[in-house]
Design a protein around this motif. Structure first.
Motif, PDB file in Angstrom:
ATOM      1  N   CYS A 265       0.807  -1.076  -0.007  1.00 32.63           N
ATOM      2  CA  CYS A 265       0.111   0.007  -0.084  1.00 32.63           C
ATOM      3  C   CYS A 265       0.802   1.371  -0.005  1.00 32.63           C
ATOM      4  O   CYS A 265       2.114   1.138   0.110  1.00 32.63           O
ATOM      5  CB  CYS A 265      -0.911   0.097   0.976  1.00 32.63           C
ATOM      6  N   HIS A 266       0.327   2.432  -0.382  1.00 29.31           N
ATOM      7  CA  HIS A 266       1.013   3.586   0.044  1.00 29.31           C
ATOM      8  C   HIS A 266       0.983   4.266   1.178  1.00 29.31           C
ATOM      9  O   HIS A 266       1.911   4.849   1.457  1.00 29.31           O
ATOM     10  CB  HIS A 266       0.316   4.616  -1.012  1.00 29.31           C
ATOM     11  N   SER A 267      -0.150   3.811   2.047  1.00 26.19           N
ATOM     12  CA  SER A 267      -0.254   4.474   3.419  1.00 26.19           C
ATOM     13  C   SER A 267       0.024   3.558   4.610  1.00 26.19           C
ATOM     14  O   SER A 267      -0.688   3.049   5.474  1.00 26.19           O
ATOM     15  CB  SER A 267      -1.680   4.674   3.480  1.00 26.19           C
ATOM     16  N   GLY A 268       1.372   3.134   4.608  1.00 27.51           N
ATOM     17  CA  GLY A 268       1.924   2.393   5.680  1.00 27.51           C
ATOM     18  C   GLY A 268       1.711   3.118   7.122  1.00 27.51           C
ATOM     19  O   GLY A 268       1.606   2.107   7.944  1.00 27.51           O
ATOM     20  N   VAL A 269       1.802   4.033   7.110  1.00 26.72           N
ATOM     21  CA  VAL A 269       1.730   4.823   8.450  1.00 26.72           C
ATOM     22  C   VAL A 269       0.222   4.688   8.904  1.00 26.72           C
ATOM     23  O   VAL A 269      -0.049   4.174   9.898  1.00 26.72           O
ATOM     24  CB  VAL A 269       2.257   6.202   8.510  1.00 26.72           C
ATOM     25  N   SER A 270      -0.707   5.267   8.093  1.00 26.53           N
ATOM     26  CA  SER A 270      -2.231   5.200   8.291  1.00 26.53           C
ATOM     27  C   SER A 270      -2.505   3.892   8.599  1.00 26.53           C
ATOM     28  O   SER A 270      -3.580   3.918   9.616  1.00 26.53           O
ATOM     29  CB  SER A 270      -2.895   6.041   7.149  1.00 26.53           C
ATOM     30  N   LEU A 271      -2.233   2.904   7.972  1.00 27.45           N
ATOM     31  CA  LEU A 271      -2.782   1.480   8.036  1.00 27.45           C
ATOM     32  C   LEU A 271      -1.830   0.755   8.931  1.00 27.45           C
ATOM     33  O   LEU A 271      -2.279  -0.310   9.100  1.00 27.45           O
ATOM     34  CB  LEU A 271      -2.826   0.810   6.618  1.00 27.45           C
ATOM     35  N   ALA A 272      -0.863   1.368   9.727  1.00 31.74           N
ATOM     36  CA  ALA A 272      -0.167   0.591  10.503  1.00 31.74           C
ATOM     37  C   ALA A 272      -0.741  -0.541  11.576  1.00 31.74           C
ATOM     38  O   ALA A 272      -0.463  -1.500  11.671  1.00 31.74           O
ATOM     39  CB  ALA A 272       0.894   1.423  11.283  1.00 31.74           C
ATOM     40  N   ALA A 273      -1.803   0.127  12.370  1.00 32.86           N
ATOM     41  CA  ALA A 273      -2.403  -0.575  13.500  1.00 32.86           C
ATOM     42  C   ALA A 273      -3.320  -1.777  12.855  1.00 32.86           C
ATOM     43  O   ALA A 273      -3.347  -2.938  13.367  1.00 32.86           O
ATOM     44  CB  ALA A 273      -3.233   0.477  14.175  1.00 32.86           C
ATOM     45  N   VAL A 274      -3.818  -1.402  11.869  1.00 29.02           N
ATOM     46  CA  VAL A 274      -4.645  -2.510  11.166  1.00 29.02           C
ATOM     47  C   VAL A 274      -3.830  -3.475  10.612  1.00 29.02           C
ATOM     48  O   VAL A 274      -4.224  -4.835  10.272  1.00 29.02           O
ATOM     49  CB  VAL A 274      -5.707  -1.728  10.236  1.00 29.02           C
ATOM     50  N   HIS A 275      -2.807  -3.262  10.023  1.00 31.63           N
ATOM     51  CA  HIS A 275      -1.793  -4.031   9.431  1.00 31.63           C
ATOM     52  C   HIS A 275      -1.154  -5.145  10.548  1.00 31.63           C
ATOM     53  O   HIS A 275      -1.243  -6.272  10.523  1.00 31.63           O
ATOM     54  CB  HIS A 275      -0.721  -3.671   8.581  1.00 31.63           C
ATOM     55  N   MET A 276      -1.015  -4.338  11.779  1.00 32.74           N
ATOM     56  CA  MET A 276      -0.689  -5.121  12.844  1.00 32.74           C
ATOM     57  C   MET A 276      -1.777  -6.216  13.356  1.00 32.74           C
ATOM     58  O   MET A 276      -1.254  -7.388  13.855  1.00 32.74           O
ATOM     59  CB  MET A 276       0.062  -4.577  14.007  1.00 32.74           C
ATOM     60  N   GLN A 277      -2.748  -5.494  13.789  1.00 33.58           N
ATOM     61  CA  GLN A 277      -3.876  -6.196  14.268  1.00 33.58           C
ATOM     62  C   GLN A 277      -4.533  -7.406  13.276  1.00 33.58           C
ATOM     63  O   GLN A 277      -4.891  -8.403  13.796  1.00 33.58           O
ATOM     64  CB  GLN A 277      -4.883  -5.322  15.047  1.00 33.58           C
TER      65      GLN A 277
END
Lengths: 465, 371
Positions: free
Chosen positions: B328-340
């Motif tokens: 994705c382009h938005s690794g910061v915005s989506l960090a929490a959802v990627h982790m969880q």
């Protein structure tokens, strides 16, 4: 200064001045840019501003430098002084001068940006009152002011001796000279370089006379120093040191002037992605060039101490080689005799440099691991301990370490901390320093305001330079 | 030969978010990272924790992004506790500024289409100059207007990046730097990854290498349609904090500097250089947006490469059995959802059917043929 030239030379020190004059003689269009107000570089800074007796106090080399600077000033080579290179893109050089961003275009580029003092972080080196001996000397040359006394000098190599003698000549006797040379007996090293020493008898005599003058004046010379620490509140109050046998002592001091040699100033070359190699003997980055000084970026030459430390006397010779090569590339007949003479002179200078490097080994920089509390990155106040934590967190190079710790992210963009950061990362990660590499340097090279960037002067306004 | 249950390929924020999530689930993980000079979007990120404008071309992306920022505070809190690193999350609302009326009209249309994706549960407003200046008095008089949304905010991307690496290490994760993957082979038990120096066996793999996913995909016979879009950013000297709201064109960092963006350059290839023309244009825009910045010094500029798909939305897909693509382009915005969440999919070995819209199939067959 016109908008389009054959060669732009960055730096009006010994190398830049020599190259400019050689190219000028060939009839090539040359422009020189320098951050200072006049020619001479660091080594002969403000050379044209001193009355003769003032210059004499700074030594014979400085007087000779003043003569070279005067000859350059009279040569008619166009120079922009007070000009800071902001960005180089293709053949265009954007530079800031008198608060205005300007540009010139040059078919070839010569970096003659000289050397910087080897940055050696030790606890307290960032305190006011602690300076590089070279930086201090520059201040002497430029301002002709000697701040109030209490000087302790610390380091190794000819410059620290010279500065001590200059202080003596200016009436301020240093409290002590803490000698950090890791080589116990330079004389024994000299024996292995006898033929070199014979060919450089003048330089050798100079070195010996500095030491004799200091001893005569009763300056205590404390040898075998392996570690140093500056202590104080707002400013320096005392210098603490450790000797090779483990003994420690301290001195009250108003100023600590430290110096363990110089390394090439590589910021501009790094910003241009010129290839660099790690010199494991001198523990610094050195640009990779061909035998004429041309870097891996075609058309960009690196000369003088910026290409590898050979000293101010040798700088004009590497500059001459590059100038002849450029003349040849542009269809002029190179001066074969000048080339041969320059090569001979460089060979002699290299021999003498090998002796100096062998005889004076930075005892603190090379011999002592950087203390945890030492401030590595002064701009962003990053200690060695913080940088070490970044390495533990997986950083294996300056780019990742910068992202993790901000080391090298400040005003100077790693110009000061880069060398120490590479050495620390290598030591802590077990990697070779060559594999660790240097910082990426970004434009603008020096800070400039948004308005200065947005309102660059149009080409037509720049005829006067 | 190293061995792990799951090999995560990539060393940026996306890869580490998933890797940390997997470690927290007790998986044996290895992270394969490239060297210090790798092209790394995570080191060039602007640091927005953002919903505005997301999903105009892929409806499922809007609620996904909203959910991601909603659980971000838990991530920030956990990282602070576990690593001691404050990632400086602030979610006080965000603005997108438009210098011209034409830009403003385009923005209004984009925001309307995003809001339509979530049937009215997305709050935002379009502001004219007067309304904008009521919110942020420092905005210049020439600015046409902007869009505002309360969901948006910021975090320090470098601190996040560092905290994820530290968390991964503290969780006992195996990290291999300087280990770019040169080839991928399938084995009876999963995959074998060859780095040129070593081979790593893993039952499952996660392709989370940003732009590198294109090459990794090809190793598995899959075309991954990611391309670089360069953005250039200026960073200023330290200045007093003057606004709490975050703007896509400027934000304060917790270290006191300001970041000023940006550009959208599709033709730059993998070149991360900055250019005079673009930095100058950014400076000129920034002066119009915020006249008080005129005399503020720029310390540095940098170029970074966004990882952009044809609809500018993430791809989550199991591209081969046990091989998951997360890009994705938005690794910061989506960090929490990627982790969880995304780490949970990899752990279970399947992406839920209701997430199928994020798959590669949406790009149609021509993307499987064209590089």
């Amino acid at each position: 200064m016109t908008g389009m030239v054959d060669v732009a030379i960055i730096g009006a020190g010994p190398a830049g001045m020599a190259a400019a004059q050689a190219l000028h003689v060939h009839g090539l269009r040359v422009s020189v840019l320098d951050e200072r107000a006049g020619p001479g570089g660091n080594v002969h800074a403000a050379a044209l501003d001193h009355p003769p007796e003032g210059a004499a106090l700074l030594g014979r080399d400085y007087v000779r430098g003043a003569q070279a600077a005067r000859a350059f000033a009279q040569s008619g080579v166009p120079v922009a002084y007070g000009a800071s290179v902001s960005r180089i893109e293709g053949e265009t050089i954007h530079y800031l001068q008198h608060g205005r961003l300007r540009q010139i275009t040059a078919g070839r580029l010569m970096l003659a940006t000289g050397a910087i003092e080897r940055p050696v972080p030790f606890p307290g080196w960032h305190l006011p009152g602690v300076m590089g001996a070279g930086a201090f000397q520059l201040m002497l040359k430029q301002s002709r002011v000697v701040p109030a006394g209490g000087y302790v000098l610390c380091g190794t190599g000819p410059l620290v001796l010279l500065v001590a003698c200059q202080l003596l000549a200016l009436g301020s006797r240093p409290l002590a000279l803490l000698e950090t040379n890791a080589v116990a007996s330079p004389v024994r090293v000299g024996a292995a370089h006898l033929s070199t020493l014979a060919r450089n008898a003048g330089a050798v005599a100079k070195g010996l006379s500095y030491m004799a003058r200091l001893r005569l004046a009763g300056v205590p010379v404390i040898s075998g120093v392996t570690g140093v620490e500056a202590k104080g509140g707002e400013t320096l109050q005392s210098v603490h040191y450790r000797r090779r046998d483990g003994a420690t002592a301290s001195l009250d001091a108003g100023m600590l002037l430290f110096h363990e040699g110089v390394i090439p100033g590589t910021q501009l070359g790094l910003a241009l992605d010129c290839r660099h190699r790690w010199d494991s003997d001198q523990q610094c980055l050195v640009p990779v060039t061909d035998e004429w000084g041309e870097s891996s970026r075609a058309g960009t030459f690196i000369v003088g101490d910026a290409a590898g430390i050979l000293g101010a006397d040798a700088a004009p010779h590497s500059a001459m080689l590059a100038a002849q090569r450029i003349a040849q590339q542009l269809g002029h007949r190179p001066d074969a005799r000048a080339v041969a003479a320059a090569r001979r002179a460089l060979e002699q200078a290299s021999g003498f440099r090998r002796f100096l490097d062998a005889a004076y080994r930075p005892g603190v920089a090379f011999g002592t691991p950087i203390a945890d509390e030492a401030m590595i990155c002064r701009c962003e106040q990053v200690t060695a301990a913080t940088l070490r934590a970044a390495v533990r967190d997986g950083a294996r190079g300056p780019a990742q370490a910068k992202a993790f710790s901000r080391c090298g992210m400040g005003l100077c963009q790693g110009r000061i901390c880069g060398n120490a950061a590479t050495r620390l990362i290598a030591a802590d990660s077990g990697l070779d320093a060559a594999a660790v590499g240097g910082h990426h340097v970004r434009f603008p090279l020096k800070p400039l305001s948004l308005a200065e960037l947005a309102d660059e002067a149009p080409q037509t306004e720049q005829a006067d330079g | 030969m190293d061995e792990a249950e799951i090999a995560v390929i990539g060393g940026g924020i996306v890869a580490l978010s998933v890797a940390v999530g997997l470690r927290r689930l007790g998986r044996r993980v290895v992270v394969l990272d490239e060297g210090d000079s790798a092209i790394r979007a995570s080191r060039g990120n602007f640091g927005l924790v953002w919903v505005q404008g997301k999903g105009d071309l892929l409806p499922i992306y809007t609620p996904w992004a909203m959910g991601a920022v909603e659980i971000w505070p838990e991530l920030a809190e956990w990282l602070q506790e576990f690593t001691g690193i404050d990632v400086s999350l602030e979610q006080l609302g965000g603005l997108y500024l438009c210098r011209s009326e034409a830009d403003l009209a385009l923005r209004a249309a984009k925001m309307a289409s995003v809001a339509a994706n979530v049937q009215g549960s997305y709050r935002y407003s379009m502001l004219d100059n007067k309304a904008l200046r009521a919110l942020v008095p420092q905005v210049g008089p020439e600015v046409a207007g902007g869009s505002y949304s309360p969901y948006d905010g910021q975090a320090d991307p470098l601190r996040l990046f560092h905290a994820l690496h530290r968390a991964y290490r503290r969780l006992g994760g195996h990290y291999l730097p300087g280990a770019g993957v040169a080839s991928i082979a399938t084995t009876a038990r999963g995959y074998s990854l060859d780095t040129g120096q070593t081979r790593i066996a893993a039952e499952r793999i996660v392709l989370a290498a940003g732009l590198g996913n294109a090459a990794l995909g090809r190793m598995l016979g899959v075309e991954v349609p990611v391309k670089p879009v360069r953005g250039q950013i200026l960073v200023t000297e330290r200045v007093p904090k003057v606004f709490d709201l975050v703007m896509e064109q400027a934000r304060h960092t917790p270290d006191g500097t300001m970041l000023i963006g940006g550009s959208w350059e599709e033709g730059a290839g993998h070149d991360t250089a900055t250019s005079h023309d673009v930095t100058r244009r950014i400076a000129s825009d920034a002066q119009a947006f915020f006249p008080f910045l005129k005399g503020v010094n720029i310390l540095r500029s940098w170029g970074a490469l966004r990882i952009i798909t044809p609809d500018a939305s993430p791809i989550y897909d199991e591209v081969a059995p046990g091989a998951f693509l997360v890009t994705c382009h938005s690794g910061v915005s989506l960090a929490a959802v990627h982790m969880q969440t995304v780490a949970g999919w990899v752990d279970k070995g399947a992406i839920p059917a209701e997430m199928a819209d994020f798959g590669l199939r949406r790009f149609g067959n021509h993307h499987e043929a064209a590089p």
